[in-house]
Design a protein around this motif. Structure first.
Motif, PDB file in Angstrom:
ATOM      1  N   VAL A  62     -44.115 -51.852  62.265  1.00  0.00           N
ATOM      2  CA  VAL A  62     -42.713 -52.147  62.537  1.00  0.00           C
ATOM      3  C   VAL A  62     -41.876 -51.542  61.425  1.00  0.00           C
ATOM      4  N   THR A  63     -40.929 -50.695  61.783  1.00  0.00           N
ATOM      5  CA  THR A  63     -39.992 -50.111  60.831  1.00  0.00           C
ATOM      6  C   THR A  63     -38.594 -50.593  61.197  1.00  0.00           C
ATOM      7  N   GLY A  64     -37.899 -51.174  60.232  1.00  0.00           N
ATOM      8  CA  GLY A  64     -36.577 -51.689  60.529  1.00  0.00           C
ATOM      9  C   GLY A  64     -36.039 -52.512  59.381  1.00  0.00           C
ATOM     10  N   PRO A  65     -35.017 -53.310  59.640  1.00  0.00           N
ATOM     11  CA  PRO A  65     -34.393 -54.115  58.586  1.00  0.00           C
ATOM     12  C   PRO A  65     -35.257 -55.322  58.255  1.00  0.00           C
ATOM     13  N   PRO A  66     -34.971 -56.013  57.155  1.00  0.00           N
ATOM     14  CA  PRO A  66     -35.630 -57.297  56.911  1.00  0.00           C
ATOM     15  C   PRO A  66     -35.394 -58.245  58.080  1.00  0.00           C
ATOM     16  N   VAL A 203     -14.863 -56.561  53.451  1.00  0.00           N
ATOM     17  CA  VAL A 203     -16.210 -56.724  52.903  1.00  0.00           C
ATOM     18  C   VAL A 203     -16.884 -55.367  52.894  1.00  0.00           C
ATOM     19  N   THR A 204     -17.577 -55.055  51.805  1.00  0.00           N
ATOM     20  CA  THR A 204     -18.318 -53.805  51.711  1.00  0.00           C
ATOM     21  C   THR A 204     -19.806 -54.097  51.544  1.00  0.00           C
ATOM     22  N   ASN A 205     -20.613 -53.144  51.931  1.00  0.00           N
ATOM     23  CA  ASN A 205     -22.065 -53.231  51.765  1.00  0.00           C
ATOM     24  C   ASN A 205     -22.462 -52.376  50.580  1.00  0.00           C
ATOM     25  N   GLN A 206     -22.753 -53.032  49.467  1.00  0.00           N
ATOM     26  CA  GLN A 206     -23.137 -52.341  48.232  1.00  0.00           C
ATOM     27  C   GLN A 206     -24.622 -52.024  48.168  1.00  0.00           C
ATOM     28  N   PRO A 210     -28.781 -50.957  55.596  1.00  0.00           N
ATOM     29  CA  PRO A 210     -27.716 -51.460  56.461  1.00  0.00           C
ATOM     30  C   PRO A 210     -27.791 -52.974  56.641  1.00  0.00           C
ATOM     31  N   ALA A 211     -26.633 -53.570  56.887  1.00  0.00           N
ATOM     32  CA  ALA A 211     -26.563 -54.977  57.285  1.00  0.00           C
ATOM     33  C   ALA A 211     -26.577 -55.023  58.803  1.00  0.00           C
ATOM     34  N   MET A 212     -27.628 -55.625  59.359  1.00  0.00           N
ATOM     35  CA  MET A 212     -27.792 -55.662  60.812  1.00  0.00           C
ATOM     36  C   MET A 212     -28.091 -57.084  61.248  1.00  0.00           C
ATOM     37  N   GLY A 213     -27.769 -57.373  62.499  1.00  0.00           N
ATOM     38  CA  GLY A 213     -28.076 -58.692  63.041  1.00  0.00           C
ATOM     39  C   GLY A 213     -26.832 -59.532  63.109  1.00  0.00           C
ATOM     40  N   GLY A 214     -26.895 -60.723  62.574  1.00  0.00           N
ATOM     41  CA  GLY A 214     -25.755 -61.622  62.594  1.00  0.00           C
ATOM     42  C   GLY A 214     -25.662 -62.429  61.324  1.00  0.00           C
ATOM     43  N   TRP A 215     -24.431 -62.720  60.927  1.00  0.00           N
ATOM     44  CA  TRP A 215     -24.206 -63.570  59.764  1.00  0.00           C
ATOM     45  C   TRP A 215     -22.858 -64.239  59.917  1.00  0.00           C
ATOM     46  N   CYS A 216     -22.575 -65.190  59.045  1.00  0.00           N
ATOM     47  CA  CYS A 216     -21.364 -65.991  59.160  1.00  0.00           C
ATOM     48  C   CYS A 216     -20.546 -65.877  57.880  1.00  0.00           C
ATOM     49  N   ASP A 217     -19.282 -65.497  58.007  1.00  0.00           N
ATOM     50  CA  ASP A 217     -18.315 -65.517  56.907  1.00  0.00           C
ATOM     51  C   ASP A 217     -17.492 -66.796  57.028  1.00  0.00           C
ATOM     52  N   VAL A 218     -17.224 -67.438  55.887  1.00  0.00           N
ATOM     53  CA  VAL A 218     -16.550 -68.735  55.935  1.00  0.00           C
ATOM     54  C   VAL A 218     -15.374 -68.786  54.969  1.00  0.00           C
ATOM     55  N   PHE A 237     -16.499 -67.380  60.795  1.00  0.00           N
ATOM     56  CA  PHE A 237     -16.359 -66.198  61.627  1.00  0.00           C
ATOM     57  C   PHE A 237     -17.711 -65.485  61.683  1.00  0.00           C
ATOM     58  N   TRP A 238     -18.271 -65.378  62.883  1.00  0.00           N
ATOM     59  CA  TRP A 238     -19.577 -64.739  63.050  1.00  0.00           C
ATOM     60  C   TRP A 238     -19.418 -63.228  63.157  1.00  0.00           C
ATOM     61  N   GLU A 239     -20.295 -62.532  62.465  1.00  0.00           N
ATOM     62  CA  GLU A 239     -20.341 -61.073  62.503  1.00  0.00           C
ATOM     63  C   GLU A 239     -21.647 -60.633  63.158  1.00  0.00           C
ATOM     64  N   THR A 240     -21.545 -59.719  64.093  1.00  0.00           N
ATOM     65  CA  THR A 240     -22.732 -59.196  64.770  1.00  0.00           C
ATOM     66  C   THR A 240     -22.780 -57.675  64.733  1.00  0.00           C
TER      67      THR A 240
END
Length: 252
Positions: A62-66, A203-206, A210-218, A237-240
């Motif tokens: 499997v090759t991909g994100p965490p 928001v920046t990705n340092q 890549p940031a992939m999937g879903g996460w929540c900003d509060v 606020f959910w990010e996808t």
């Protein structure tokens, strides 16, 4: 009610009214010696089933994100002389070896409520998120009728043949590193209680991946600049979306 009997024979069902009245503080009675009735019941039970996995398929690499998504396929047959009736859970574990140990835990599980006759089988295909964040070779271990669900395990004649394990090599991308770069708010808000306020943030990705999937900003409300256990999380606020390394996103 479900009667916990697995072997044929004659048993007694015993009913007691107002159990342990004196011990547990239940209803006080004049006479506690006449609270029990017992009736004999003869149980002629079918032979038990014997579920056993016949196939467990996962990608070899499997090759991909965490925490990648992986599609799994498994098949289970009933080798017993009687049908599998009722409900049970099939589970998948993540381990560093092919044997489930005390530190391993099922990261996904699937309830089965169908009837599998003697000699019958069932197949399932599911896409799951595997909780692995470091590259390496791991084992995915499938357990049919997982006995760790002691409160809802199908009675079987044999529980030693319920496991299949497959090795999977994970080549994971470097992780992302999200960091806010701006939060724009009015310096002064004049209005009624619980006012409406327009906010803008970026928001920046340092990170290197890549940031992939879903996460929540509060958003928190606080009397100081550090969120604490008593501060109120009042909006989320959910990010996808996918944010590549060096990428940004803005929200209003």
């Amino acid at each position: 009610v479900t009667v916990p009997v697995v072997d044929s024979g004659t048993y007694y069902l015993i009913f007691e009214a107002n159990i342990d009245a004196d011990m547990w503080g239940n209803l006080y009675e004049l006479n506690l010696t006449n609270n029990v009735l017992a009736v004999p019941v003869t149980f002629n039970l079918w032979p038990p089933p014997d579920l056993a996995p016949i196939s467990f398929q996962a990608p070899a690499m499997v090759t991909g994100p965490p925490n990648p998504s992986v599609t799994l396929v498994w098949g289970v047959t009933n080798q017993g002389a009687g049908p599998a009736v009722g409900s049970w859970y099939d589970s998948v574990y993540l381990s560093t070896n092919s044997v489930v140990g005390p530190d391993d835990w099922p990261f996904t599980e699937f309830a089965e409520t169908n009837t599998v006759p003697a000699g019958g089988s069932y197949w399932r295909t599911n896409t799951v998120t595997v909780p692995v964040v470091d590259s390496g070779t791991y084992y995915l271990i499938y357990i049919a009728n997982d006995p760790n669900h002691n409160w809802q395990t199908l009675y079987e004649s044999n529980l030693t043949n319920n496991v299949l394990a497959v090795p999977v090599t994970f080549n994971l991308w470097p992780p992302p590193d999200l960091a806010p770069i701006a939060l724009q708010v009015p310096a002064v808000v004049t209005g009624p209680a619980n006012p409406s306020v327009t906010l803008v943030w970026g928001v920046t990705n340092q990170g290197a991946g890549p940031a992939m999937g879903g996460w929540c900003d509060v958003l928190y409300l606080s009397t100081n600049s550090v969120p604490g256990p008593d501060d109120w999380w009042f909006a989320d606020f959910w990010e996808t979306n996918t944010v590549p390394a060096g990428g940004t996103y803005w929200r209003t």
